[in-house]
Design a protein around this motif. Structure first.
Motif, PDB file in Angstrom:
ATOM      1  N   LEU A 154       0.818  -1.216   0.000  1.00  0.00           N
ATOM      2  CA  LEU A 154       0.000   0.000   0.000  1.00  0.00           C
ATOM      3  C   LEU A 154       0.852   1.266   0.000  1.00  0.00           C
ATOM      4  N   ASP A 155       1.989   1.219   0.669  1.00  0.00           N
ATOM      5  CA  ASP A 155       2.804   2.430   0.805  1.00  0.00           C
ATOM      6  C   ASP A 155       3.705   2.683  -0.390  1.00  0.00           C
ATOM      7  N   ASP A 166      -8.120  -3.877  -7.663  1.00  0.00           N
ATOM      8  CA  ASP A 166      -6.791  -3.254  -7.686  1.00  0.00           C
ATOM      9  C   ASP A 166      -5.756  -4.052  -6.906  1.00  0.00           C
ATOM     10  N   VAL A 167      -6.206  -4.928  -6.006  1.00  0.00           N
ATOM     11  CA  VAL A 167      -5.301  -5.543  -5.041  1.00  0.00           C
ATOM     12  C   VAL A 167      -4.295  -6.474  -5.705  1.00  0.00           C
ATOM     13  N   SER A 168      -4.777  -7.415  -6.534  1.00  0.00           N
ATOM     14  CA  SER A 168      -3.865  -8.414  -7.103  1.00  0.00           C
ATOM     15  C   SER A 168      -2.784  -7.764  -7.956  1.00  0.00           C
ATOM     16  N   GLY A 169      -3.150  -6.744  -8.723  1.00  0.00           N
ATOM     17  CA  GLY A 169      -2.153  -6.058  -9.544  1.00  0.00           C
ATOM     18  C   GLY A 169      -1.117  -5.331  -8.703  1.00  0.00           C
ATOM     19  N   ALA A 170      -1.578  -4.704  -7.623  1.00  0.00           N
ATOM     20  CA  ALA A 170      -0.657  -3.994  -6.743  1.00  0.00           C
ATOM     21  C   ALA A 170       0.322  -4.966  -6.086  1.00  0.00           C
ATOM     22  N   ILE A 171      -0.173  -6.118  -5.673  1.00  0.00           N
ATOM     23  CA  ILE A 171       0.701  -7.119  -5.052  1.00  0.00           C
ATOM     24  C   ILE A 171       1.683  -7.674  -6.072  1.00  0.00           C
ATOM     25  N   ALA A 172       1.205  -7.973  -7.286  1.00  0.00           N
ATOM     26  CA  ALA A 172       2.083  -8.522  -8.319  1.00  0.00           C
ATOM     27  C   ALA A 172       3.196  -7.543  -8.687  1.00  0.00           C
ATOM     28  N   ASP A 173       2.878  -6.257  -8.718  1.00  0.00           N
ATOM     29  CA  ASP A 173       3.894  -5.252  -9.045  1.00  0.00           C
ATOM     30  C   ASP A 173       4.953  -5.132  -7.956  1.00  0.00           C
ATOM     31  N   THR A 174       4.537  -5.286  -6.702  1.00  0.00           N
ATOM     32  CA  THR A 174       5.442  -5.072  -5.579  1.00  0.00           C
ATOM     33  C   THR A 174       6.177  -6.344  -5.165  1.00  0.00           C
ATOM     34  N   LEU A 175       5.514  -7.501  -5.305  1.00  0.00           N
ATOM     35  CA  LEU A 175       6.071  -8.762  -4.797  1.00  0.00           C
ATOM     36  C   LEU A 175       6.060  -9.841  -5.886  1.00  0.00           C
ATOM     37  N   PRO A 176       6.711  -9.626  -7.022  1.00  0.00           N
ATOM     38  CA  PRO A 176       6.584 -10.569  -8.140  1.00  0.00           C
ATOM     39  C   PRO A 176       7.086 -11.977  -7.836  1.00  0.00           C
ATOM     40  N   THR A 177       8.172 -12.105  -7.095  1.00  0.00           N
ATOM     41  CA  THR A 177       8.705 -13.445  -6.808  1.00  0.00           C
ATOM     42  C   THR A 177       7.795 -14.204  -5.858  1.00  0.00           C
ATOM     43  N   LEU A 178       7.308 -13.535  -4.826  1.00  0.00           N
ATOM     44  CA  LEU A 178       6.391 -14.179  -3.888  1.00  0.00           C
ATOM     45  C   LEU A 178       5.078 -14.545  -4.568  1.00  0.00           C
ATOM     46  N   VAL A 179       4.618 -13.719  -5.488  1.00  0.00           N
ATOM     47  CA  VAL A 179       3.389 -14.030  -6.221  1.00  0.00           C
ATOM     48  C   VAL A 179       3.607 -15.225  -7.146  1.00  0.00           C
ATOM     49  N   GLU A 180       4.734 -15.261  -7.841  1.00  0.00           N
ATOM     50  CA  GLU A 180       5.023 -16.366  -8.761  1.00  0.00           C
ATOM     51  C   GLU A 180       4.966 -17.716  -8.043  1.00  0.00           C
ATOM     52  N   HIS A 181       5.402 -17.735  -6.793  1.00  0.00           N
ATOM     53  CA  HIS A 181       5.444 -18.981  -6.024  1.00  0.00           C
ATOM     54  C   HIS A 181       4.240 -19.122  -5.085  1.00  0.00           C
ATOM     55  N   ARG A 182       3.218 -18.310  -5.315  1.00  0.00           N
ATOM     56  CA  ARG A 182       1.974 -18.344  -4.533  1.00  0.00           C
ATOM     57  C   ARG A 182       2.207 -18.119  -3.046  1.00  0.00           C
ATOM     58  N   ALA A 183       3.374 -17.593  -2.688  1.00  0.00           N
ATOM     59  CA  ALA A 183       3.675 -17.332  -1.283  1.00  0.00           C
ATOM     60  C   ALA A 183       2.838 -16.184  -0.741  1.00  0.00           C
ATOM     61  N   ALA A 184       2.578 -15.180  -1.577  1.00  0.00           N
ATOM     62  CA  ALA A 184       1.743 -14.063  -1.128  1.00  0.00           C
ATOM     63  C   ALA A 184       0.343 -14.558  -0.782  1.00  0.00           C
ATOM     64  N   ARG A 185      -0.169 -15.489  -1.588  1.00  0.00           N
ATOM     65  CA  ARG A 185      -1.499 -16.058  -1.307  1.00  0.00           C
ATOM     66  C   ARG A 185      -1.456 -16.903  -0.037  1.00  0.00           C
ATOM     67  N   THR A 186      -0.423 -17.734   0.097  1.00  0.00           N
ATOM     68  CA  THR A 186      -0.295 -18.589   1.280  1.00  0.00           C
ATOM     69  C   THR A 186      -0.244 -17.760   2.554  1.00  0.00           C
ATOM     70  N   VAL A 193      -3.994  -6.721   2.559  1.00  0.00           N
ATOM     71  CA  VAL A 193      -3.943  -5.472   1.791  1.00  0.00           C
ATOM     72  C   VAL A 193      -5.336  -4.879   1.669  1.00  0.00           C
ATOM     73  N   TRP A 194      -6.301  -5.723   1.337  1.00  0.00           N
ATOM     74  CA  TRP A 194      -7.662  -5.218   1.154  1.00  0.00           C
ATOM     75  C   TRP A 194      -8.227  -4.701   2.470  1.00  0.00           C
TER      76      TRP A 194
END
Length: 331
Positions: A154-155, A166-186, A193-194
């Motif tokens: 958010l910051d 807007d949330v998934s795009g913001a997370i993907a832009d900021t945390l691409p490696t964690l998103v690729e490995h589904r770690a952000a979801r886990t 964020v929401w």
């Protein structure tokens, strides 16, 4: 999948075997030393440890160089508040012998997407690299990391999060490696964020969408209770598919977007073959069930996965409606 202690010799090199396993054969259990086991799998050959708060994230890759790249990418995405730093990157065989990983963790990390533990297979990317954020962390650490990542999204993101989309795009832009490995979801970053975005103020449409999502989750919980009341075994769809039918899961993952469209649940019947409307529905054996509240329809992604499941011989149903008025539709 079996692993048994053995006093035998490795079938490949003659060294002391660490286990006898049927991972590589449909019937016979083969004694192997750990290095030959890793060579035969030829998936994850190196691992890295990223210190985080009071725990560790463990990464895996096909080479030391690739594991180092993933480990540093993860470290760079972690906020300073959780003290993320790369501690070690070594060949997997060395990590096991040095005690950086337990025998079980090293064994399963080597299997990547075919691992029997969710912490590993859920953290495996399409290119075969792994980011395991659960095995070596406690719940308190994961909550701390989740909240810190949510604040960072958010910051630091240039796009203001005003609605749920807007949330998934913001997370993907900021945390691409964690998103690729589904770690952000886990870790539950999207929910965090929401939640913080709503505290800062969001649109009325987003608030309405949030209410609808909660109603959908409530309908899923109702279905689980419904099954349990009727002695029907119910399991999350993706978990059941990967654990019980790994070859089918691999085939579908190659043809779709990483199993993202697998139906919500697998229900196992008790042999009583009764089909119909409402409460008399009962699967003959195993059936996948997608829960859809109201009149919502399957996404294109879900339709593709359903088609593949049916081609492999599975029954697939959609539960539609509301808790007090619903029906099962065979796909």
């Amino acid at each position: 999948m079996a692993f048994h202690e053995t006093d035998g010799r490795c079938a490949d090199c003659g060294a002391d075997a660490f286990a006898a396993t049927d991972v590589f054969a449909s019937r016979d259990e083969t004694p192997l030393c750990f290095p030959c086991y890793v060579d035969r799998l030829d998936r994850v050959r190196a691992s890295g440890v990223v210190n985080v708060a009071d725990g560790e994230f463990v990464v895996g890759a096909s080479s030391v160089e690739k594991a180092r790249e993933i480990a540093h990418a993860v470290s760079d995405e972690l906020p300073p508040s959780v003290d993320g730093s790369v501690r070690s990157v070594t060949p997997l065989v060395e990590a096991r012998s040095r005690g950086h990983l337990t025998d079980y963790h090293a064994r399963e990390l080597a299997r990547g997407a075919r691992s029997e533990t969710r912490h590993v297979y859920a953290g495996t990317s399409k290119r075969g690299t792994v980011v395991d954020v659960e095995t070596s962390t406690g719940e308190d650490t994961r909550v701390e990391v989740r909240d810190s990542l949510a604040r960072r999204v958010l910051d630091e993101n240039r796009v203001e999060v005003r609605k749920r989309a807007d949330v998934s795009g913001a997370i993907a832009d900021t945390l691409p490696t964690l998103v690729e490995h589904r770690a952000a979801r886990t870790l539950g970053v999207e929910h965090a964020v929401w939640g913080r975005a709503k505290e800062r103020g969001v649109s009325r449409g987003s608030e309405r969408a949030e209410r609808n999502q909660k109603a959908g989750r409530d309908f899923e919980e109702y279905f689980v209770d419904w099954c349990e009341d009727r002695n029907l075994e119910v399991t999350r769809g993706k978990t059941a598919l990967v654990r019980r039918y790994p070859d089918v899961a691999d085939d579908i993952a190659r043809k779709t977007d990483g199993l993202a469209g697998v139906p919500d649940f697998v229900v196992r019947g008790d042999g009583q073959r009764v089909f119909g409307d409402g409460d008399v529905w009962r699967p003959d054996d195993e059936a996948f069930v997608e829960v859809k509240r109201g009149g919502s329809s399957l996404t294109r992604e879900q339709q593709d996965v359903v088609a593949h499941l049916k081609s492999h011989g599975f029954d697939v149903f959609v539960l539609r409606g509301e808790p007090n008025s619903h029906r099962f539709e065979r796909r």
